[in-house]
Scaffold this motif. Structure first.
Motif, short mmCIF file in Angstrom:
data_model
loop_
_atom_site.label_atom_id
_atom_site.label_comp_id
_atom_site.label_asym_id
_atom_site.label_seq_id
_atom_site.Cartn_x
_atom_site.Cartn_y
_atom_site.Cartn_z
N CYS A 1 0.90 -1.25 -0.10
CA CYS A 1 0.18 0.17 0.02
C CYS A 1 0.88 1.33 -0.15
O CYS A 1 1.95 1.56 0.91
CB CYS A 1 -0.80 -0.13 1.18
SG CYS A 1 -1.81 1.48 1.14
N GLY A 2 0.64 2.25 -0.86
CA GLY A 2 1.31 3.55 -0.88
C GLY A 2 2.87 3.47 -1.51
O GLY A 2 3.43 4.26 -1.31
N ARG A 3 3.22 2.47 -2.10
CA ARG A 3 4.57 2.40 -2.32
C ARG A 3 4.76 3.17 -3.31
O ARG A 3 3.96 3.46 -4.49
CB ARG A 3 4.87 0.82 -3.10
CG ARG A 3 4.69 -0.21 -2.26
CD ARG A 3 6.05 -0.14 -1.26
NE ARG A 3 5.99 -1.16 0.02
CZ ARG A 3 6.59 -2.10 0.09
NH1 ARG A 3 7.46 -2.47 -0.90
NH2 ARG A 3 6.47 -3.04 1.09
N GLY A 4 5.75 3.92 -3.27
CA GLY A 4 6.10 5.34 -4.05
C GLY A 4 5.51 6.39 -4.09
O GLY A 4 5.51 7.23 -4.82
N MET A 5 4.73 6.37 -3.11
CA MET A 5 3.84 7.59 -2.69
C MET A 5 4.42 8.81 -2.38
O MET A 5 5.56 8.86 -1.72
CB MET A 5 2.85 7.29 -1.58
CG MET A 5 1.82 8.29 -1.15
SD MET A 5 0.91 7.65 0.44
CE MET A 5 -0.30 8.83 0.66
N TYR A 6 4.13 9.90 -3.14
CA TYR A 6 4.89 11.25 -2.68
C TYR A 6 3.99 12.47 -2.63
O TYR A 6 4.38 13.63 -2.46
CB TYR A 6 5.99 11.36 -3.59
CG TYR A 6 5.54 11.64 -4.96
CD1 TYR A 6 5.54 12.90 -5.79
CD2 TYR A 6 5.38 10.71 -6.12
CE1 TYR A 6 5.14 13.04 -7.20
CE2 TYR A 6 5.01 10.72 -7.28
CZ TYR A 6 4.99 11.96 -7.82
OH TYR A 6 4.52 12.27 -9.11
N GLY A 7 2.65 12.06 -2.54
CA GLY A 7 1.81 13.29 -2.07
C GLY A 7 0.40 12.57 -1.92
O GLY A 7 0.17 11.44 -2.16
N GLY A 8 -0.50 13.48 -1.32
CA GLY A 8 -1.98 12.89 -1.16
C GLY A 8 -2.02 12.42 0.40
O GLY A 8 -1.28 12.15 1.03
N GLN A 9 -3.15 11.71 0.51
CA GLN A 9 -3.47 10.91 2.00
C GLN A 9 -4.22 9.93 1.47
O GLN A 9 -4.88 9.96 0.60
CB GLN A 9 -4.25 11.75 2.85
CG GLN A 9 -3.39 13.27 3.16
CD GLN A 9 -3.60 14.27 2.50
OE1 GLN A 9 -4.77 14.52 1.75
NE2 GLN A 9 -2.81 15.37 2.31
N ILE A 10 -3.88 8.65 2.21
CA ILE A 10 -4.73 7.59 2.24
C ILE A 10 -5.40 7.50 3.52
O ILE A 10 -4.69 7.31 4.69
CB ILE A 10 -3.77 6.31 1.83
CG1 ILE A 10 -3.64 6.46 0.39
CG2 ILE A 10 -4.65 5.06 2.06
CD1 ILE A 10 -2.49 5.44 -0.04
N THR B 1 6.60 0.87 4.12
CA THR B 1 7.98 1.21 4.29
C THR B 1 8.22 2.40 4.95
O THR B 1 7.25 3.15 5.40
CB THR B 1 8.76 1.64 2.93
OG1 THR B 1 8.09 2.78 2.32
CG2 THR B 1 8.13 0.28 1.69
N GLU B 2 9.22 2.95 5.31
CA GLU B 2 9.83 3.95 6.08
C GLU B 2 9.64 5.28 5.33
O GLU B 2 9.49 6.45 5.90
CB GLU B 2 11.39 3.83 6.32
CG GLU B 2 12.35 3.84 5.36
CD GLU B 2 13.74 3.92 5.76
OE1 GLU B 2 14.59 4.04 4.86
OE2 GLU B 2 13.95 3.70 6.86
N LYS B 3 9.19 5.02 4.05
CA LYS B 3 8.96 6.30 3.25
C LYS B 3 7.69 6.90 3.34
O LYS B 3 7.14 7.76 2.79
CB LYS B 3 9.42 6.07 1.81
CG LYS B 3 10.72 5.66 1.48
CD LYS B 3 10.95 5.44 -0.01
CE LYS B 3 12.69 5.26 -0.31
NZ LYS B 3 13.00 4.09 0.63
#
Length: 241
Positions: free
Chosen positions: A163-172, A184-186
């Motif tokens: 879930c959210g891998r590579g996410m760099y904006g927005g919200q879930i 991940t730690e990101k």
């Protein structure tokens, strides 16, 4: 206008829709026809049956309501408008959405909300009533995804892996007693506070009105909020620092 799609190829159905001047159109007996309402704007469409891939792709306004399930890529790259699906949706729902709202009462498959975006006053949003498969919000650049997990087993994640891998904006936002298992730690994951719930209240109100769910019950449930880590190196790859 009413269209009986029994036995129609997708090209024929597309021609019927493009030639129709009625702002309110009903399609009955839909069965897998692709690209319905691609690029549509300023019209209201109701569908009985199961539309095929890329329903409402590049939708630029108006509304689509599906009295049934939808296949893959519903709302692909949509700009504006609203799509309601009363059943389930396949993979890649809301792929690269740039605006508008996608509401699905049931579950979705893999990669919902991939590459979602927000720009200026345009903020794409997806509300999933059931659960979501793996790679939800992959490479999300903006917008809001809400997963309500209605009907999901207690104590089980409401999303699949990555879930959210590579996410760099927005919200879930995930309505669940437990967070996803393999973040991940990101990605920062925290329990939702009242202010977070108020931020998504308008979306939940729309969902509850459309699908006859109880708003207070949803708002009184625990949620988790996923956001990019401020130190997220993915953002440096995709946007100027």
């Amino acid at each position: 206008m009413k269209i009986d799609a029994t036995g129609m190829e997708y090209e024929e159905l597309g021609r019927c829709l493009r030639s129709c001047t009625d702002p309110h159109v009903q399609i009955h007996n839909c069965c897998g026809q692709r690209y319905i309402a691609s690029g549509m704007q300023g019209r209201d469409l109701e569908i009985w049956g199961t539309p095929g891939n890329a329903l409402g792709a590049y939708l630029d306004g108006g509304s689509i309501r599906v009295h049934g399930n939808a296949q893959d890529a519903v709302g692909d790259t949509m700009n504006a408008g609203t799509i309601w699906v009363e059943g389930r949706a396949g993979d890649a729902a809301g792929y690269a959405m740039r605006g508008g709202t996608l509401m699905i009462r049931g579950d979705v498959g893999y990669r919902a909300g991939v590459h979602m975006k927000a720009f200026g006053d345009s903020c794409a949003s997806i509300v999933i009533g059931g659960t979501a498969g793996s790679f939800l919000g992959e490479y999300q650049a903006g917008g809001v995804i809400v997963v309500l997990g209605l009907g999901a087993p207690e104590g089980q994640p409401v999303v699949g892996g990555f879930c959210g891998r590579g996410m760099y904006g927005g919200q879930i936002y995930l309505r669940s007693t437990i967070p996803p298992r393999d973040l991940t730690e990101k990605i920062l994951c925290r329990r939702a506070q009242q202010a977070d719930k108020e931020a998504i209240r308008p979306l939940l109100e729309q969902f509850c009105t459309a699908f006859d769910e109880d708003l207070d019950s949803l708002l009184n449930s625990p949620f988790w909020v996923l956001e990019p880590n401020p130190e997220n190196q993915y953002k440096a790859l995709y946007a100027p620092m």
